[in-house]
Motif scaffolding. Sequence first.
Motif, PDB file in Angstrom:
ATOM      1  N   GLU A 186     -14.819   6.402  -8.587  1.00 24.93           N
ATOM      2  CA  GLU A 186     -14.988   7.562  -9.465  1.00 24.93           C
ATOM      3  C   GLU A 186     -13.961   7.589 -10.596  1.00 24.93           C
ATOM      4  N   ASN A 187     -12.839   6.915 -10.407  1.00 24.34           N
ATOM      5  CA  ASN A 187     -11.791   6.920 -11.431  1.00 24.34           C
ATOM      6  C   ASN A 187     -11.693   5.597 -12.194  1.00 24.34           C
ATOM      7  N   GLY A 188     -12.724   4.753 -12.075  1.00 27.74           N
ATOM      8  CA  GLY A 188     -12.755   3.501 -12.821  1.00 27.74           C
ATOM      9  C   GLY A 188     -11.669   2.525 -12.413  1.00 27.74           C
ATOM     10  N   LEU A 189     -11.338   2.517 -11.111  1.00 27.16           N
ATOM     11  CA  LEU A 189     -10.248   1.676 -10.623  1.00 27.16           C
ATOM     12  C   LEU A 189     -10.715   0.736  -9.513  1.00 27.16           C
ATOM     13  N   SER A 190     -11.970   0.347  -9.551  1.00 27.90           N
ATOM     14  CA  SER A 190     -12.542  -0.457  -8.472  1.00 27.90           C
ATOM     15  C   SER A 190     -11.899  -1.828  -8.333  1.00 27.90           C
ATOM     16  N   GLN A 191     -11.145  -2.258  -9.366  1.00 27.11           N
ATOM     17  CA  GLN A 191     -10.485  -3.567  -9.273  1.00 27.11           C
ATOM     18  C   GLN A 191      -9.265  -3.541  -8.348  1.00 27.11           C
ATOM     19  N   ILE A 192      -8.791  -2.357  -7.987  1.00 30.22           N
ATOM     20  CA  ILE A 192      -7.644  -2.247  -7.088  1.00 30.22           C
ATOM     21  C   ILE A 192      -8.102  -2.554  -5.665  1.00 30.22           C
ATOM     22  N   PRO A 193      -7.443  -3.483  -4.990  1.00 25.01           N
ATOM     23  CA  PRO A 193      -7.902  -3.876  -3.652  1.00 25.01           C
ATOM     24  C   PRO A 193      -7.585  -2.833  -2.583  1.00 25.01           C
ATOM     25  N   ILE A 194      -8.454  -2.800  -1.565  1.00 25.83           N
ATOM     26  CA  ILE A 194      -8.212  -1.996  -0.371  1.00 25.83           C
ATOM     27  C   ILE A 194      -7.930  -2.973   0.760  1.00 25.83           C
ATOM     28  N   VAL A 195      -6.716  -2.930   1.277  1.00 28.73           N
ATOM     29  CA  VAL A 195      -6.267  -3.889   2.291  1.00 28.73           C
ATOM     30  C   VAL A 195      -6.625  -3.349   3.676  1.00 28.73           C
ATOM     31  N   LEU A 196      -7.321  -4.160   4.456  1.00 28.74           N
ATOM     32  CA  LEU A 196      -7.762  -3.753   5.790  1.00 28.74           C
ATOM     33  C   LEU A 196      -6.655  -3.992   6.812  1.00 28.74           C
ATOM     34  N   TYR A 197      -6.368  -2.947   7.592  1.00 29.01           N
ATOM     35  CA  TYR A 197      -5.416  -3.049   8.704  1.00 29.01           C
ATOM     36  C   TYR A 197      -6.147  -2.714  10.003  1.00 29.01           C
ATOM     37  N   ARG A 198      -5.636  -3.257  11.077  1.00 24.50           N
ATOM     38  CA  ARG A 198      -6.213  -2.973  12.396  1.00 24.50           C
ATOM     39  C   ARG A 198      -5.437  -1.834  13.052  1.00 24.50           C
ATOM     40  N   GLY A 199      -5.684  -0.632  12.566  1.00 29.81           N
ATOM     41  CA  GLY A 199      -5.036   0.532  13.147  1.00 29.81           C
ATOM     42  C   GLY A 199      -4.056   1.198  12.206  1.00 29.81           C
ATOM     43  N   GLY A 200      -3.714   2.442  12.547  1.00 27.04           N
ATOM     44  CA  GLY A 200      -2.847   3.228  11.690  1.00 27.04           C
ATOM     45  C   GLY A 200      -1.409   2.777  11.686  1.00 27.04           C
ATOM     46  N   GLY A 201      -0.907   2.278  12.823  1.00 31.09           N
ATOM     47  CA  GLY A 201       0.492   1.867  12.905  1.00 31.09           C
ATOM     48  C   GLY A 201       0.872   0.821  11.877  1.00 31.09           C
ATOM     49  N   PRO A 202       0.187  -0.322  11.842  1.00 35.48           N
ATOM     50  CA  PRO A 202       0.524  -1.356  10.855  1.00 35.48           C
ATOM     51  C   PRO A 202       0.336  -0.895   9.413  1.00 35.48           C
ATOM     52  N   ALA A 203      -0.704  -0.114   9.153  1.00 37.98           N
ATOM     53  CA  ALA A 203      -0.954   0.360   7.785  1.00 37.98           C
ATOM     54  C   ALA A 203       0.163   1.283   7.314  1.00 37.98           C
ATOM     55  N   LEU A 204       0.548   2.228   8.161  1.00 37.72           N
ATOM     56  CA  LEU A 204       1.614   3.159   7.792  1.00 37.72           C
ATOM     57  C   LEU A 204       2.944   2.442   7.637  1.00 37.72           C
ATOM     58  N   SER A 205       3.191   1.453   8.484  1.00 33.95           N
ATOM     59  CA  SER A 205       4.432   0.687   8.390  1.00 33.95           C
ATOM     60  C   SER A 205       4.537  -0.023   7.046  1.00 33.95           C
ATOM     61  N   ASP A 206       3.443  -0.651   6.610  1.00 37.99           N
ATOM     62  CA  ASP A 206       3.463  -1.352   5.322  1.00 37.99           C
ATOM     63  C   ASP A 206       3.465  -0.387   4.150  1.00 37.99           C
ATOM     64  N   LEU A 207       2.849   0.778   4.327  1.00 40.74           N
ATOM     65  CA  LEU A 207       2.876   1.780   3.262  1.00 40.74           C
ATOM     66  C   LEU A 207       4.295   2.298   3.061  1.00 40.74           C
ATOM     67  N   VAL A 208       4.990   2.584   4.136  1.00 41.57           N
ATOM     68  CA  VAL A 208       6.387   3.023   4.044  1.00 41.57           C
ATOM     69  C   VAL A 208       7.255   1.910   3.451  1.00 41.57           C
ATOM     70  N   GLY A 209       6.958   0.661   3.821  1.00 37.83           N
ATOM     71  CA  GLY A 209       7.742  -0.464   3.327  1.00 37.83           C
ATOM     72  C   GLY A 209       7.417  -0.894   1.907  1.00 37.83           C
ATOM     73  N   GLY A 210       6.315  -0.369   1.352  1.00 45.30           N
ATOM     74  CA  GLY A 210       5.974  -0.695  -0.028  1.00 45.30           C
ATOM     75  C   GLY A 210       5.097  -1.910  -0.198  1.00 45.30           C
ATOM     76  N   GLN A 211       4.623  -2.509   0.896  1.00 44.72           N
ATOM     77  CA  GLN A 211       3.707  -3.657   0.761  1.00 44.72           C
ATOM     78  C   GLN A 211       2.338  -3.210   0.243  1.00 44.72           C
ATOM     79  N   VAL A 212       1.939  -1.979   0.560  1.00 46.90           N
ATOM     80  CA  VAL A 212       0.774  -1.326  -0.027  1.00 46.90           C
ATOM     81  C   VAL A 212       1.253   0.025  -0.552  1.00 46.90           C
ATOM     82  N   HIS A 213       0.405   0.715  -1.312  1.00 42.59           N
ATOM     83  CA  HIS A 213       0.944   1.832  -2.074  1.00 42.59           C
ATOM     84  C   HIS A 213       0.260   3.174  -1.874  1.00 42.59           C
ATOM     85  N   ALA A 214      -0.920   3.209  -1.263  1.00 40.19           N
ATOM     86  CA  ALA A 214      -1.624   4.478  -1.101  1.00 40.19           C
ATOM     87  C   ALA A 214      -2.547   4.401   0.108  1.00 40.19           C
TER      88      ALA A 214
END
Length: 337
Positions: A186-214
Amino acid sequence: MSRSASDRAPLALLKSLVPALALAASLAPAAASAQDAYPQRPITLVVPHPPGGSVDGVARIYAEQLAKELGQSVVVENRAGASGMIGAAYVARATPDGYTLYLNASIHAINPLLYKKTIKFDAVKDFTPISELAQGALIFSINPKVPANNVQELVKTLKADPQKYSFATTGFGSAGHLAAASFLHENGLSQIPIVLYRGGGPALSDLVGGQVHALFDPMLSSLPMVRADKLRAVAVTGAERSPLLADVPSMREQGQKNFEFYSWYGVWGPAKLPAPVVKKLEAASAKIMATPKVVEQLGGLGFEPAVKNSADFSRFIDAEMKRYQTIIEQSKIEINE
């Protein structure tokens, strides 16, 4: 006048059927009585995800109260794997007697749209919807180093340097995945990748660490990180602000028109669940979700009761599947065909 052999045949046939008809008539009340007396032994509530997540949290609150309401123990059985499809397939094959139930989130209505080749059941025809139970808005959070304090600023930041940023999702086809895909489209940003994680723990860990951003994620898992200032919440996806984050505006308040996303939770049985059993579980579910204790427990997890009976829940699922299909097509999410 004597009857011919052909005249006597129908009479003889009728006489031969009398015992069978009498037996059927005697069994019908017994079957109805057994259903009315439901339940007469423990119930298994299958959760197709690991312990500790949002689905498991709702299931354990529900199971405790269902046991009290029905006067039988309700055992939560976690059968995790394959985005919830292992547990779902198990329930689809179960005897439709009300002793094997299934509690899952909105991903139950998303999986058949994404796993057309590998899914081993029909998410609609192989289940009896009993009741929607609850729903919860998602938190839209970002790494604190991302230079944005709200959605408008985030969109500008992402558009200025899209190759620098990425989104996370805690599971392929989850509500958070579709919310992220919809937002980027909806915001014309489809080129930004969505990184798949197997569960909330690893995703939140990388988000806090800055490996992913949102990340779009249920409050149960993300809220502690926001409260600890490890993540910055820029929005919630409900129609209104959440009491748990009263200072965080909704997506709509920030110019994201018609953006409303919930992770919803419901309970099903196998297909052809007897109507008396469905009615009993419907009534029990409605009573449970109106209990002050349950409302308080759900509120603490970021959820609120959203009860629908079997017929309304079925119509709701159909509408949601059509909505998800549109998002998948517009966002060009890969489908396993």
